[in-house]
Design an enzyme around this catalytic site. Structure first.
Site, short mmCIF file in Angstrom:
data_model
loop_
_atom_site.label_atom_id
_atom_site.label_comp_id
_atom_site.label_asym_id
_atom_site.label_seq_id
_atom_site.Cartn_x
_atom_site.Cartn_y
_atom_site.Cartn_z
N GLN A 93 -7.55 -3.52 2.63
CA GLN A 93 -6.10 -3.27 3.69
C GLN A 93 -5.57 -4.74 3.61
O GLN A 93 -6.05 -5.78 3.52
CB GLN A 93 -6.80 -3.64 5.20
CG GLN A 93 -5.92 -3.29 5.94
CD GLN A 93 -6.33 -3.67 7.46
OE1 GLN A 93 -8.23 -3.96 7.51
NE2 GLN A 93 -6.32 -3.12 8.21
N VAL A 95 -2.54 -5.47 4.84
CA VAL A 95 -2.13 -6.32 5.83
C VAL A 95 -2.60 -5.98 7.44
O VAL A 95 -3.44 -4.86 7.63
CB VAL A 95 -0.52 -5.45 6.45
CG1 VAL A 95 0.06 -6.03 7.75
CG2 VAL A 95 0.26 -5.87 5.19
N HIS A 99 -3.05 1.18 9.30
CA HIS A 99 -1.55 1.72 9.32
C HIS A 99 -2.52 2.67 8.50
O HIS A 99 -3.29 2.58 7.80
CB HIS A 99 -0.53 1.27 8.53
CG HIS A 99 -1.41 0.50 7.24
ND1 HIS A 99 -2.03 -0.94 7.48
CD2 HIS A 99 -1.01 0.23 5.99
CE1 HIS A 99 -1.65 -1.52 6.28
NE2 HIS A 99 -1.60 -0.32 5.45
N HIS A 101 -1.62 5.57 5.24
CA HIS A 101 -1.00 5.93 4.12
C HIS A 101 -0.82 7.28 3.94
O HIS A 101 -1.69 7.92 4.14
CB HIS A 101 -1.72 5.88 3.08
CG HIS A 101 -1.60 4.13 3.15
ND1 HIS A 101 -0.50 3.85 1.99
CD2 HIS A 101 -2.11 3.31 4.21
CE1 HIS A 101 -0.56 2.19 2.33
NE2 HIS A 101 -2.38 1.59 3.64
#
Length: 148
Positions: A93, A95, A99, A101
């Site tokens: 990861q 960031v 999130h 994908h």
């Protein structure tokens, strides 16, 4: 340290945003693994999946299904889409903000996918990628807007 996804959610940084609501933003990955590589990002800063409130976690997969349907309607991932969450730095990861994908796949794309994995953060062909991102964003925004 400022979080890039928080800055995008607050409109302090630009992004190829496809859809947004009170809880999530949907945007194109600026270092795409495949054409129309989409991210679903929580507006709430949550470094790990466990940090996402249960009410938001319950909305994540239904939104992913909606985005996947839009990708397929636009001609991406008709036979398969990878859904991927890298949950933490040891899971790659980059960031530290949750999130999901959505990476559209097509038959025979494994070698291209592996090459992109190795080179995705290099500046090679950036203008071409940016032009494709804009085209993909325009197509997908129209499809997602029709579904409301």
């Amino acid at each position: 340290m400022d979080c890039v996804f928080c800055a995008i959610a607050e409109r302090r940084l630009p992004a190829h945003c496809l859809y947004e609501d009170d809880d999530f933003i949907v945007l194109l990955d600026i270092f795409p693994m495949r054409p129309a590589h989409v991210l679903i990002v929580s507006r709430r800063h949550a470094p790990f999946l466990r940090d996402l409130p249960p009410a938001l976690a319950e909305r994540l997969l239904p939104l992913a299904e909606r985005v996947a349907a839009a990708l397929r309607q636009a001609g991406y991932g008709g036979q398969g889409i990878n859904l991927l969450i890298n949950d933490g730095p040891d899971a790659n990861q980059h960031v530290p903000h949750l999130h999901l994908h959505l990476i559209p796949r097509r038959p025979g794309d494994l070698s291209a996918l592996l090459w992109r994995l190795l080179t995705r953060f290099l500046p090679l062909g950036r203008k071409r990628i940016e032009a494709r991102l804009q085209d993909d964003a325009d197509r997908l925004r129209l499809i997602l807007a029709k579904e409301n």
